[in-house]
Design a protein around this motif. Structure first.
Motif, PDB file in Angstrom:
ATOM      1  N   MET A  66       0.841  -1.207   0.000  1.00  0.00           N
ATOM      2  CA  MET A  66       0.000   0.000   0.000  1.00  0.00           C
ATOM      3  C   MET A  66       0.873   1.254   0.000  1.00  0.00           C
ATOM      4  O   MET A  66       1.815   1.366   0.760  1.00  0.00           O
ATOM      5  N   THR A  67       0.581   2.123  -0.861  1.00  0.00           N
ATOM      6  CA  THR A  67       1.264   3.413  -0.803  1.00  0.00           C
ATOM      7  C   THR A  67       0.241   4.505  -0.627  1.00  0.00           C
ATOM      8  O   THR A  67      -0.929   4.351  -0.944  1.00  0.00           O
ATOM      9  N   ARG A  68       0.782   5.599  -0.098  1.00  0.00           N
ATOM     10  CA  ARG A  68      -0.064   6.783  -0.048  1.00  0.00           C
ATOM     11  C   ARG A  68       0.823   8.000  -0.322  1.00  0.00           C
ATOM     12  O   ARG A  68       2.041   7.953  -0.141  1.00  0.00           O
ATOM     13  N   THR A  69       0.185   9.050  -0.787  1.00  0.00           N
ATOM     14  CA  THR A  69       0.924  10.264  -1.118  1.00  0.00           C
ATOM     15  C   THR A  69       0.910  11.215   0.064  1.00  0.00           C
ATOM     16  O   THR A  69      -0.162  11.497   0.617  1.00  0.00           O
ATOM     17  N   VAL A  70       2.103  11.671   0.433  1.00  0.00           N
ATOM     18  CA  VAL A  70       2.181  12.625   1.544  1.00  0.00           C
ATOM     19  C   VAL A  70       2.898  13.877   1.074  1.00  0.00           C
ATOM     20  O   VAL A  70       3.595  13.859   0.064  1.00  0.00           O
ATOM     21  N   VAL A  71       2.718  14.969   1.804  1.00  0.00           N
ATOM     22  CA  VAL A  71       3.514  16.175   1.549  1.00  0.00           C
ATOM     23  C   VAL A  71       4.825  16.021   2.314  1.00  0.00           C
ATOM     24  O   VAL A  71       4.850  16.103   3.541  1.00  0.00           O
ATOM     25  N   MET A  72       5.878  15.715   1.569  1.00  0.00           N
ATOM     26  CA  MET A  72       7.173  15.487   2.209  1.00  0.00           C
ATOM     27  C   MET A  72       7.864  16.819   2.518  1.00  0.00           C
ATOM     28  O   MET A  72       8.485  16.987   3.550  1.00  0.00           O
ATOM     29  N   PHE A  73       7.758  17.722   1.554  1.00  0.00           N
ATOM     30  CA  PHE A  73       8.401  19.030   1.740  1.00  0.00           C
ATOM     31  C   PHE A  73       7.361  20.131   1.565  1.00  0.00           C
ATOM     32  O   PHE A  73       6.719  20.225   0.512  1.00  0.00           O
ATOM     33  N   THR A  74       7.199  20.938   2.585  1.00  0.00           N
ATOM     34  CA  THR A  74       6.227  22.032   2.508  1.00  0.00           C
ATOM     35  C   THR A  74       6.731  23.104   1.535  1.00  0.00           C
ATOM     36  O   THR A  74       7.905  23.116   1.140  1.00  0.00           O
ATOM     37  N   GLY A  75       5.861  23.990   1.181  1.00  0.00           N
ATOM     38  CA  GLY A  75       6.244  25.080   0.269  1.00  0.00           C
ATOM     39  C   GLY A  75       7.423  25.866   0.799  1.00  0.00           C
ATOM     40  O   GLY A  75       8.344  26.226   0.066  1.00  0.00           O
ATOM     41  N   ILE A  78       4.733   7.114  -0.332  1.00  0.00           N
ATOM     42  CA  ILE A  78       5.485   6.304   0.627  1.00  0.00           C
ATOM     43  C   ILE A  78       4.730   5.014   0.896  1.00  0.00           C
ATOM     44  O   ILE A  78       3.520   4.939   0.736  1.00  0.00           O
ATOM     45  N   GLU A  79       5.510   3.963   1.283  1.00  0.00           N
ATOM     46  CA  GLU A  79       4.913   2.654   1.548  1.00  0.00           C
ATOM     47  C   GLU A  79       4.587   2.573   3.020  1.00  0.00           C
ATOM     48  O   GLU A  79       5.462   2.680   3.872  1.00  0.00           O
ATOM     49  N   GLU A  80       3.319   2.340   3.266  1.00  0.00           N
ATOM     50  CA  GLU A  80       2.888   2.399   4.663  1.00  0.00           C
ATOM     51  C   GLU A  80       3.462   1.260   5.493  1.00  0.00           C
ATOM     52  O   GLU A  80       3.944   1.478   6.594  1.00  0.00           O
ATOM     53  N   ALA A  81       3.429   0.032   4.891  1.00  0.00           N
ATOM     54  CA  ALA A  81       3.878  -1.127   5.660  1.00  0.00           C
ATOM     55  C   ALA A  81       5.355  -1.010   5.986  1.00  0.00           C
ATOM     56  O   ALA A  81       5.778  -1.162   7.133  1.00  0.00           O
ATOM     57  N   ALA A  82       6.091  -0.716   4.941  1.00  0.00           N
ATOM     58  CA  ALA A  82       7.535  -0.614   5.120  1.00  0.00           C
ATOM     59  C   ALA A  82       7.880   0.460   6.139  1.00  0.00           C
ATOM     60  O   ALA A  82       8.833   0.331   6.891  1.00  0.00           O
ATOM     61  N   GLN A  83       7.035   1.458   6.147  1.00  0.00           N
ATOM     62  CA  GLN A  83       7.298   2.559   7.056  1.00  0.00           C
ATOM     63  C   GLN A  83       7.385   2.073   8.498  1.00  0.00           C
ATOM     64  O   GLN A  83       8.284   2.421   9.234  1.00  0.00           O
ATOM     65  N   ARG A  84       6.458   1.200   8.854  1.00  0.00           N
ATOM     66  CA  ARG A  84       6.443   0.712  10.226  1.00  0.00           C
ATOM     67  C   ARG A  84       7.656  -0.158  10.485  1.00  0.00           C
ATOM     68  O   ARG A  84       8.311  -0.061  11.512  1.00  0.00           O
TER      69      ARG A  84
END
Lengths: 208, 554
Positions: free
Chosen positions: A1-10, A195-201
């Motif tokens: 599972m992936t999801r899109t996150v804001v990694m770097f703010t403006g 980002i990969e949610e599973a891998a994240q953990r």
């Protein structure tokens, strides 16, 4: 599972790119002032160099405040945890098509190798340039600090500039080592990353 | 005739004769007559209008038979002028150096042109501000021997005789085909005024054997210079005369090549203060570059002002020497003098511009125009090698020398014309010598073409020992460059000096950005960059290779 996150703010992206442009300009003009080549002419190069340096100092002052105020400075805390896996990936796993052992997420955006190199740039190379640069400027313009010889200051400045050039070179290449050659670049422009949610953990290093 | 101070004729017409004349006649020919006169309002504004009209003065309403008669008339009113002039270096040609104690001045020094004044008086002193100095018995205490007119003529008709110790030309002569008329002394006297570039130049442009020969920054091109040649003296620039910078006090003129103000720390002085200095800073101040309004111009102005403590203004603002089309001597080899052709006649050779490159009387000469100066740290104190000092003839002998270093706060980097050549010396005593060139005796080199008697006679006259042996040694003489200041936009670009092989290449002892580096640092750092590039190349190559393999495998 992936999801899109804001990694770097403006704000972060504005900081990064303004700093990037200024550093490239500083390196180009700086090495002309050093006599490595002729491009703009010494006078124009020196003037641009000083103006870009002053602009970069302003950017840095804001950036340092921002890092301290938001606690984002923690992103650069060095760790050896996972470092070996990252090194192994770049030297071996990458060629075999393995996925990156580190999964970035907004709270820890940089892999251990990356964080270490940014830390080196941020707390060694940049301050050396900043301090020697201000002395370089001050010795002639205000004869201050008095009786400080220019040669060692200039040489440290040049040495640190070579360090910055080396950083920029490697940094520019590492940009291409994402999932696709342009993935990191896109993230730095749009701020978004999958980002990969599973891998994240799995991979999350303990805080401390 | 309008007042002589009011401007004068347009310069080209006024100086046509001066500019046309060949080199070598220089010192005898003065400015041609001012026929037409037109008042330029700016010129009027530039000059402080005088309170006296000399053409109305009773003592001047006469025909003068000699220069001394004119001087006596001048002294009737200007009672102190004679004494003042007699106290000046223009009169004594003698200078006791306050720092070194050396006795200098034309009477004493050796130079690398016609070498010395001693025993060559009648000729050299054609440029003396006096009448009749043709021997050692000249009366320096006689006010009436002061030549007022050579400096204060405004008509351009005043002529001194070429070989008569500075006396006024008495009868028409032709010199090298050019007719010279004796001046109407009454007319000249009734038209006296302030000095001008013409009067100063009538001697100072012609030192060293002709127009432009000696200095490299003083020649007739400064009589009517375009702004690009001299932004101060050009009518299209500031329109200044020599005396606007070389200010005067009781006939003592500011500015010296024996004691140069290498670094002026006073600047313009207090408001209303009249400084007795010929330095750039005495007008332009110590922070002469304007701070622009935008950040770049602000930085550049501040940066240039920060150069003032180390770099003489002349270094950047006189980008080249002898820029006015008049060449200057850069090499004079006396050892080649004396050659005769097959018929036993003297030899004269010229270059394409008409400059003498060989003359039996002179030897070999080299000329240069638009020359890049030599740059040196200079503390302003000139020391001379005099004929009573021992020299080392195994290397070029410095006729004059100076100190200066990056660590000396009073020294700055100055431009110099380095005059080089070969001249006679005493190889037994290892000393420079005086020589008699001029005179109607066989001892004079220009008569007999023999060095031994020419030197023996001059050394005897000076009361100095001479072994009788004559050798030739290479010499060099440093001439600080300060005239022919270009407009700001023509000043040297930063990169002329801030470069690996720039104009400062010979100067050591300090770190010059753009020129200096630590080669080991550059080498290792560039090696590291190259290694990183190589690693990147290999790494990306491997990535592509393995990526393709995997695709094939699939």
């Amino acid at each position: 599972m992936t999801r899109t996150v804001v990694m770097f703010t403006g704000l972060e992206r504005l900081w990064h790119w303004s700093q990037a442009l200024l550093i490239i300009l500083l390196l180009m003009t700086g090495f002309e002032v050093h006599g490595s080549y002729r491009l703009l002419g010494f006078g124009a190069a020196a003037t641009l160099h000083v103006l870009a340096a002053l602009a970069l100092i302003v950017v840095w002052v804001f950036a340092i405040f921002w890092h301290l105020a938001t606690g984002e400075w923690r992103q650069y805390r060095p760790t050896t945890r996972g470092l070996a896996a990252v090194v192994r990936f770049y030297l071996y796993g990458m060629f075999r098509g393995e996925s990156h052992p580190f999964n970035p997420r907004p709270k820890r955006k940089h892999n251990p190798l990356q964080a270490a190199s940014y830390l080196l740039f941020g707390v060694v190379i940049s301050p050396l340039l900043w301090i020697t640069g201000l002395l370089y400027l001050g010795i002639d313009l205000w004869s201050a600090p008095a009786d400080l010889p220019l040669a060692p200051i200039a040489l440290i400045h040049v040495a640190a500039a070579y360090g910055a050039a080396l950083f920029l070179l490697v940094h520019g290449y590492m940009i291409t080592t994402g999932r696709t050659p342009t993935a990191h670049l896109k993230t730095m422009i749009t701020g978004r990353e999958e980002i990969e949610e599973a891998a994240q953990r799995e991979q999350q290093p303990e805080r401390g | 005739m309008m007042h002589p101070l009011a401007g004068g004729a347009p310069k080209p017409a006024r100086y046509a004769k001066l500019l046309l004349r060949p080199f070598g006649l220089a010192w005898i020919l003065m400015i041609s007559g001012a026929a037409t006169v037109q008042a330029a309002p700016e010129a009027l504004a530039r000059v402080d209008p005088p309170t006296a009209d000399h053409s109305q003065f009773e003592p001047l309403q006469q025909d003068f038979a000699s220069g001394r008669e004119v001087t006596r008339a001048c002294l009737e009113c200007h009672t102190e002028a004679g004494k003042q002039v007699r106290a000046s270096i223009h009169w004594r040609w003698e200078y006791r150096h306050p720092q070194t104690g050396q006795l200098l001045g034309k009477q004493h020094v050796v130079n690398s042109f016609c070498n010395n004044v001693t025993t060559n008086l009648g000729r050299c002193t054609a440029c003396h501000a006096g009448y009749g100095w043709d021997g050692p018995d000249f009366d320096f205490s006689d006010d009436s021997r002061v030549d007022c007119l050579v400096c204060h003529d405004t008509t351009g008709t005043y002529e001194k005789a070429p070989k008569r110790g500075g006396r006024v030309l008495q009868e028409p002569v032709k010199v090298h085909g050019h007719p010279l008329q004796p001046p109407d002394l009454g007319k000249v006297a009734r038209n006296v005024g302030p000095t001008s570039s013409e009067t100063c130049g009538s001697c100072h442009f012609f030192g060293g054997g002709g127009n432009g020969s000696k200095h490299g920054d003083l020649d007739t091109s400064l009589l009517d210079p375009p702004p690009g040649l001299d932004v101060h003296m050009s009518d299209a620039g500031a329109g200044l005369e020599c005396s606007d910078c070389h200010v005067e006090r009781a006939h003592q003129i500011a500015g010296s090549r024996y004691q140069v103000t290498a670094r002026d720390r006073k600047g313009t002085g207090a408001p209303g203060q009249r400084r007795y200095a010929a330095t750039c800073a005495s007008c332009h101040g110590l922070e002469p570059h304007a701070l622009g309004s935008d950040p770049a111009a602000l930085y550049q102005g501040a940066k240039l002002n920060a150069h003032v403590d180390r770099i003489a203004c002349q270094t950047c603002h006189i980008p080249a020497m002898a820029r006015g089309g008049v060449a200057t001597k850069i090499w004079w080899d006396w050892s080649q003098a004396g050659r005769l052709d097959a018929d036993g006649n003297p030899i004269k050779r010229h270059d394409a511009d008409g400059n003498l490159t060989y003359w039996t009387r002179w030897g070999e000469i080299e000329w240069g125009k638009d020359l890049v100066p030599d740059y040196r740290w200079f503390d302003g104190t000139m020391r001379y090698t005099l004929p009573d000092q021992t020299i080392d003839s195994s290397q070029p002998v410095p006729i004059n020398r100076f100190a200066g270093h990056h660590d000396d706060p009073d020294a700055r980097i100055w431009p110099f014309k380095m005059m080089r050549g070969k001249q006679p010396y005493d190889p037994v005593k290892d000393q420079l010598v005086y020589m008699q060139l001029f005179g109607k005796t066989e001892q004079a080199y220009w008569q007999g073409l023999e060095w031994q008697p020419a030197i023996a006679s001059a050394m005897e006259a000076a009361g100095l020992p001479f072994s009788g042996e004559v050798g030739f040694t290479e010499t060099r003489m440093a001439w600080p460059i300060t005239h022919m200041v270009a407009p700001a936009e023509d000043a040297l670009a930063c990169g002329e000096c801030h470069a690996r092989d720039g104009r400062m290449a010979e100067l050591t002892g300090f770190y010059l950005p753009g020129r200096d580096s630590e080669p080991a640092l550059d080498r290792w750092a560039q090696l590291a960059l190259a290694a990183a590039l190589l690693a990147i190349g290999v790494h990306s190559g491997l990535r592509i290779l393995f990526h393709r393999r995997r695709r094939h495998a699939e």
